[in-house]
Design an enzyme around this catalytic site. Structure first.
Site, PDB file in Angstrom:
ATOM      1  N   ASP A   1      72.846  55.212   5.076  1.00 52.37           N
ATOM      2  CA  ASP A   1      71.503  54.624   4.951  1.00 52.37           C
ATOM      3  C   ASP A   1      71.344  53.843   3.636  1.00 52.37           C
ATOM      4  O   ASP A   1      70.418  54.104   2.847  1.00 52.37           O
ATOM      5  CB  ASP A   1      70.424  55.728   5.001  1.00 52.37           C
TER       6      ASP A   1
ATOM      7  N   GLU B   1      64.262  53.346  14.293  1.00 55.92           N
ATOM      8  CA  GLU B   1      64.177  53.838  12.909  1.00 55.92           C
ATOM      9  C   GLU B   1      64.800  52.792  11.980  1.00 55.92           C
ATOM     10  O   GLU B   1      65.160  51.699  12.418  1.00 55.92           O
ATOM     11  CB  GLU B   1      64.905  55.187  12.776  1.00 55.92           C
TER      12      GLU B   1
HETATM   13  O1  FUB Z   1      70.304  59.877   7.530  1.00 53.78           O
HETATM   14  C1  FUB Z   1      69.409  60.563   8.371  1.00 53.78           C
HETATM   15  C2  FUB Z   1      68.828  59.628   9.371  1.00 53.78           C
HETATM   16  O2  FUB Z   1      69.855  59.049  10.161  1.00 53.78           O
HETATM   17  C3  FUB Z   1      68.113  58.446   8.789  1.00 53.78           C
HETATM   18  O3  FUB Z   1      66.852  58.750   8.269  1.00 53.78           O
HETATM   19  C4  FUB Z   1      68.124  57.539   9.958  1.00 53.78           C
HETATM   20  O4  FUB Z   1      67.761  56.230   9.694  1.00 53.78           O
HETATM   21  C5  FUB Z   1      69.542  57.695  10.441  1.00 53.78           C
HETATM   22  O5  FUB Z   1      70.430  56.877   9.738  1.00 53.78           O
END
Ligand code: FUB
Length: 345
Positions: free
Chosen positions: A31, A244
């Site tokens: 991320d 997301e």
């Molecule tokens: O790293 C945990 C979660 O996985 C993140 O918040 C999302 O965007 C995905 O990458």
């Protein structure tokens, strides 16, 4: 979140074709939110660990506990781990799961924005402040008032206004806030509370921050993503709708909102005239990487544009043990981003 923790792929073949190597290999990171501060690149990633939690579609196995900031003199240079910048034990309101963070600078101070689950199991977003880009960061005692869900991305516009984009469905809990309050029915299911397939997709959120960047200045609003005819994308439009990993950047005076489609594994983007949208869907930036999740940032450095992203190649497909990478990003003459294949096909 992932249905299985390990992908069965020929990783030797994949490594040979990969556009780029992991930026660091002594810890797992994911991320990557990258920024240029004082002429240097600072990356604010998640710090992946294997905490031994069983994997599920809520992402319980993403049990990260701290953040390390990574610094680079240039996108082709060596990446340096600046050490631990914040640990969950230092954050009074947070119990667990330090997921994807972002940071930004104001008047020589650095603000780290991060999601975590509170002691009621609800994702909130907090802020921690430091005097240097690499931290350490001192957390505020409470989460940002009225914050919820995950994946904050903080964009400073040319006039100094600062906006936070956030949200994530399934384990990110965005779907549980549709009525304005947290729908707490148990047992938690990633699929409950979602719109129907033929209804408008769940929107990411945006909120202007207060002048001190410590709170929301307004109630979070929907970031509406439409097709070319102006109709909102539908929940069933899995290859294009938001899941997301929000990110915002500006190119030639236009606002580019990019995000992950989650269970279809694309990084996509949409273009608008205003930081709060609406945005018109414009295409795919990154094809699927090894590993279930995909998450990125886009930054300009010395007149060139770069995509920071992650994959699970170093861990040979363990979906919650990821590695950050970087590659060039290019626009065509009309301002559209050329799709990147992470393995060079
Ligand atoms: O790293 C945990 C979660 O996985 C993140 O918040 C999302 O965007 C995905 O990458």
């Amino acid at each position: 979140m992932p249905e299985e923790s390990v992908q069965h792929i020929n990783f030797e073949d994949l490594d040979q074709k990969a556009l780029s190597r992991p930026l660091i290999e002594h810890i797992y990171t994911a991320d990557p939110s990258a920024h240029v501060f004082n002429g240097k690149i600072y990356i604010y990633p998640s710090h992946d660990i294997d905490a031994g939690d069983a994997f599920d579609d809520l992402g319980s196995h993403f049990a990260m506990e701290d953040y390390h900031v990574i610094a680079m003199d240039s996108p082709s240079g060596t990446a340096t781990d600046c050490g631990m910048a914040l640990h969950v034990n230092e954050v009074p309101w947070a119990e667990k799961q330090l997921w994807a963070p972002d940071a930004n600078e104001k008047d020589g101070r650095y603000y780290l924005f991060f999601p975590a689950k509170d002691y009621e199991g609800i994702f909130r977003i907090g802020v921690a402040v430091g005097n240097a880009p690499e931290g350490p960061f001192v957390p505020r005692p409470e989460a940002i008032r009225n914050s919820f869900s995950i994946d904050p991305a903080v964009f400073k516009d040319d006039d100094g206004s600062c906006y936070m984009y956030f949200g994530g469905i399934w384990g990110g809990q965005l779907q549980r806030w549709r009525t304005g309050v947290f729908e707490g029915s148990e047992p938690e299911s990633p699929f409950a509370h979602l719109p129907k397939e033929d209804e408008p997709a769940l929107c990411p959120k945006v909120a202007l921050l207060t002048a001190d960047w410590l709170e929301f200045a307004e109630a979070p609003k929907d970031v509406v993503i439409t097709d070319k005819k102006g109709a909102p994308l539908l929940q069933g439009d899995g290859n294009r709708r938001f899941f997301e990993a929000s990110w915002m950047h500006k190119y030639n005076g236009k606002y580019y909102f990019s995000y992950s489609t989650g269970d279809t594994h694309f990084i996509c983007y949409a273009i608008g005239e205003h930081p709060c949208g609406p945005f018109t869907y414009a295409g795919t930036i990154l094809n699927p990487v090894a590993g279930w999740t995909t998450h990125h940032s886009i930054v300009e450095c010395n007149g060139e544009w770069y995509l920071f992203y992650h994959d699970s190649s170093l861990s040979k497909g363990v979906t919650h043990l990821r590695s950050i990478k970087v590659t060039r990003l290019q626009y065509d003459e009309n301002g559209f981003i050329k799709t990147i294949d992470p393995y060079g096909d």
